[in-house]
Design a protein around this motif. Structure first.
Motif, PDB file in Angstrom:
ATOM      1  N   ILE A  65      -2.628  -5.322 -52.764  1.00 56.28           N
ATOM      2  CA  ILE A  65      -2.739  -6.588 -53.453  1.00 56.28           C
ATOM      3  C   ILE A  65      -3.225  -7.635 -52.075  1.00 56.28           C
ATOM      4  CG2 ILE A  65      -1.674  -8.572 -54.350  1.00 56.28           C
ATOM      5  CD1 ILE A  65      -0.169  -6.403 -56.051  1.00 56.28           C
ATOM      6  N   GLN A  66      -2.387  -7.203 -51.097  1.00 52.60           N
ATOM      7  CA  GLN A  66      -2.898  -8.403 -49.771  1.00 52.60           C
ATOM      8  C   GLN A  66      -4.208  -8.104 -49.248  1.00 52.60           C
ATOM      9  OE1 GLN A  66      -0.541 -10.227 -48.542  1.00 52.60           O
ATOM     10  NE2 GLN A  66      -1.791 -10.957 -46.742  1.00 52.60           N
ATOM     11  N   VAL A  70      -6.234 -11.309 -55.436  1.00 52.69           N
ATOM     12  CA  VAL A  70      -6.466 -12.727 -55.128  1.00 52.69           C
ATOM     13  C   VAL A  70      -4.893 -13.468 -55.285  1.00 52.69           C
ATOM     14  CG1 VAL A  70      -8.919 -12.587 -56.019  1.00 52.69           C
ATOM     15  CG2 VAL A  70      -7.096 -12.961 -57.873  1.00 52.69           C
ATOM     16  N   VAL A  71      -3.941 -13.003 -55.781  1.00 51.06           N
ATOM     17  CA  VAL A  71      -2.783 -13.692 -55.734  1.00 51.06           C
ATOM     18  C   VAL A  71      -2.356 -14.336 -54.383  1.00 51.06           C
ATOM     19  CG1 VAL A  71      -0.433 -13.410 -56.144  1.00 51.06           C
ATOM     20  CG2 VAL A  71      -2.050 -11.979 -57.373  1.00 51.06           C
ATOM     21  N   TYR A 114      -6.252  -8.592 -59.422  1.00 49.67           N
ATOM     22  CA  TYR A 114      -7.354  -8.107 -59.000  1.00 49.67           C
ATOM     23  C   TYR A 114      -8.564  -9.018 -58.932  1.00 49.67           C
ATOM     24  CZ  TYR A 114     -10.491  -4.551 -57.807  1.00 49.67           C
ATOM     25  OH  TYR A 114     -11.608  -3.653 -57.594  1.00 49.67           O
ATOM     26  N   GLY A 115      -8.404 -10.030 -60.099  1.00 53.07           N
ATOM     27  CA  GLY A 115      -9.479 -11.316 -59.712  1.00 53.07           C
ATOM     28  C   GLY A 115     -10.784 -10.939 -60.554  1.00 53.07           C
ATOM     29  N   ASP A 116     -11.726 -11.892 -60.374  1.00 54.67           N
ATOM     30  CA  ASP A 116     -13.022 -11.391 -61.012  1.00 54.67           C
ATOM     31  C   ASP A 116     -13.759 -10.528 -60.206  1.00 54.67           C
ATOM     32  OD1 ASP A 116     -11.821 -13.496 -62.811  1.00 54.67           O
ATOM     33  OD2 ASP A 116     -13.388 -15.053 -62.404  1.00 54.67           O
ATOM     34  N   VAL A 117     -14.864  -9.911 -60.644  1.00 57.77           N
ATOM     35  CA  VAL A 117     -15.692  -9.257 -59.997  1.00 57.77           C
ATOM     36  C   VAL A 117     -17.179  -9.326 -60.469  1.00 57.77           C
ATOM     37  CG1 VAL A 117     -16.222  -6.792 -59.158  1.00 57.77           C
ATOM     38  CG2 VAL A 117     -13.902  -7.236 -59.544  1.00 57.77           C
ATOM     39  N   MET A 137     -16.277  -9.633 -54.876  1.00 60.69           N
ATOM     40  CA  MET A 137     -14.920  -9.560 -55.413  1.00 60.69           C
ATOM     41  C   MET A 137     -14.283 -11.313 -55.081  1.00 60.69           C
ATOM     42  SD  MET A 137     -13.141  -6.076 -54.634  1.00 60.69           S
ATOM     43  CE  MET A 137     -11.935  -6.390 -55.524  1.00 60.69           C
ATOM     44  N   GLN A 138     -13.554 -11.738 -56.084  1.00 63.71           N
ATOM     45  CA  GLN A 138     -13.203 -13.206 -56.186  1.00 63.71           C
ATOM     46  C   GLN A 138     -12.320 -13.704 -54.889  1.00 63.71           C
ATOM     47  OE1 GLN A 138     -10.627 -14.326 -59.266  1.00 63.71           O
ATOM     48  NE2 GLN A 138     -11.872 -16.349 -59.631  1.00 63.71           N
TER      49      GLN A 138
END
Length: 287
Positions: A65-66, A70-71, A114-117, A137-138
């Motif tokens: 995730i890091q 996108v968090v 994960y966000g938008d792709v 990737m976002q």
């Protein structure tokens, strides 16, 4: 610093998890006749064996995730139009030339982690026929398959032509085709980079379709395939080759196999290969 803070927090949670494990063990030990000794023993063994693995898995997820998520990170685009601009600008910076979108592929929204792709077929504006795939990737990561364009000539010479030579020497082969495949990479490739680096980072492979004479018995097809494989094993291939053999242009697909660059002998005997061919023909909608 942010990653160190997350890891520190997880180490603190590790203590809590350990405490929960101890509590569960104590609970099991006090359940008396309601739970058999065997069940308690199995549960204790599982927690002892897998507790650390569970924690390590959590750490690995946080690392992913890091790096990719996108968090808590900057978003480089919020919609498809912004994603398109970001991808094209990033590719221009990466390779030093102007690109255009030939055809959008997808804009997927995978949620807050994960966000938008965004993915699209891309080509240099001065060479619209040189189509590859780009992905944004976002969280800012850009990957592409532009290596297919940059190294097309050397891959044809080093990876495909040896396979063509084998096929051209076999009278029983009616026609054949090859296609280079692989994955996206984040690297800014240059034409003088080593082919070995491209193969390793892009997981390059070759898909090969071979059309044999139609209407032959399974025994003859097995002999053809074994003869072909013998030459393939001696070819010094550098990448895996995914083989597809077909009995005629509109006949059954009779044999499929990925031959790794290290494989030296067919794991199937002639008799086993005959059975495989027979089974494939029996379930094929063709022929």
């Amino acid at each position: 610093m942010e990653k160190e803070s997350v890891i520190k927090s997880m180490k603190q949670k590790k203590i809590v998890i350990t405490g929960i494990m101890i509590f569960l063990l104590l609970c099991l030990s006090g359940c008396g006749e309601q739970i058999s000794d065997q069940v308690k023993k199995e549960a204790q063994g599982f927690l002892t064996e897998h507790g650390e693995d569970i924690i390590n898995t959590v750490y690995g997820g946080l690392d992913a995730i890091q790096e990719y998520g996108v968090v808590g990170r900057k978003h480089y685009f919020e919609n498809e139009a912004e994603a398109k601009s970001y991808l094209l600008d990033s590719l221009k910076e990466r390779y030093g030339i102007q690109f255009m979108v030939v055809e959008p592929r997808s804009y997927d929204q995978y949620g807050p982690i994960y966000g938008d792709v965004y993915a699209a077929e891309i080509a240099p504006t001065h060479s619209p026929e040189q189509i590859f795939v780009g992905r944004a990737m976002q969280a800012g990561t850009i990957s592409d398959s532009y290596w297919e364009i940059l190294f097309r000539d050397i891959m044809r010479k080093e990876l495909e032509e040896p396979l063509w030579t084998i096929c051209e020497g076999k009278e029983y082969i009616q026609s054949f085709s090859t296609e280079v495949g692989g994955s996206y990479t984040e690297r800014a490739w240059r034409a003088d980079d080593a082919l070995e680096d491209v193969i390793a980072e892009a997981n390059v492979d070759i898909s090969m379709a071979v059309i044999l004479e139609q209407g032959k018995p399974e025994e003859e097809y097995a002999d053809m395939i074994l003869d072909f494989l013998e030459d393939l094993y001696l070819s010094g291939r550098k990448v895996p080759v995914y083989l597809n053999f077909r009995s005629g242009k509109k006949g059954a697909w009779i044999f499929f196999r990925t031959i790794s660059e290290d494989e030296q002998n067919c794991p199937l005997s002639r008799e086993e290969l005959i059975e495989v061919i027979r089974d494939n023909k029996s379930i094929s909608p063709f022929e």
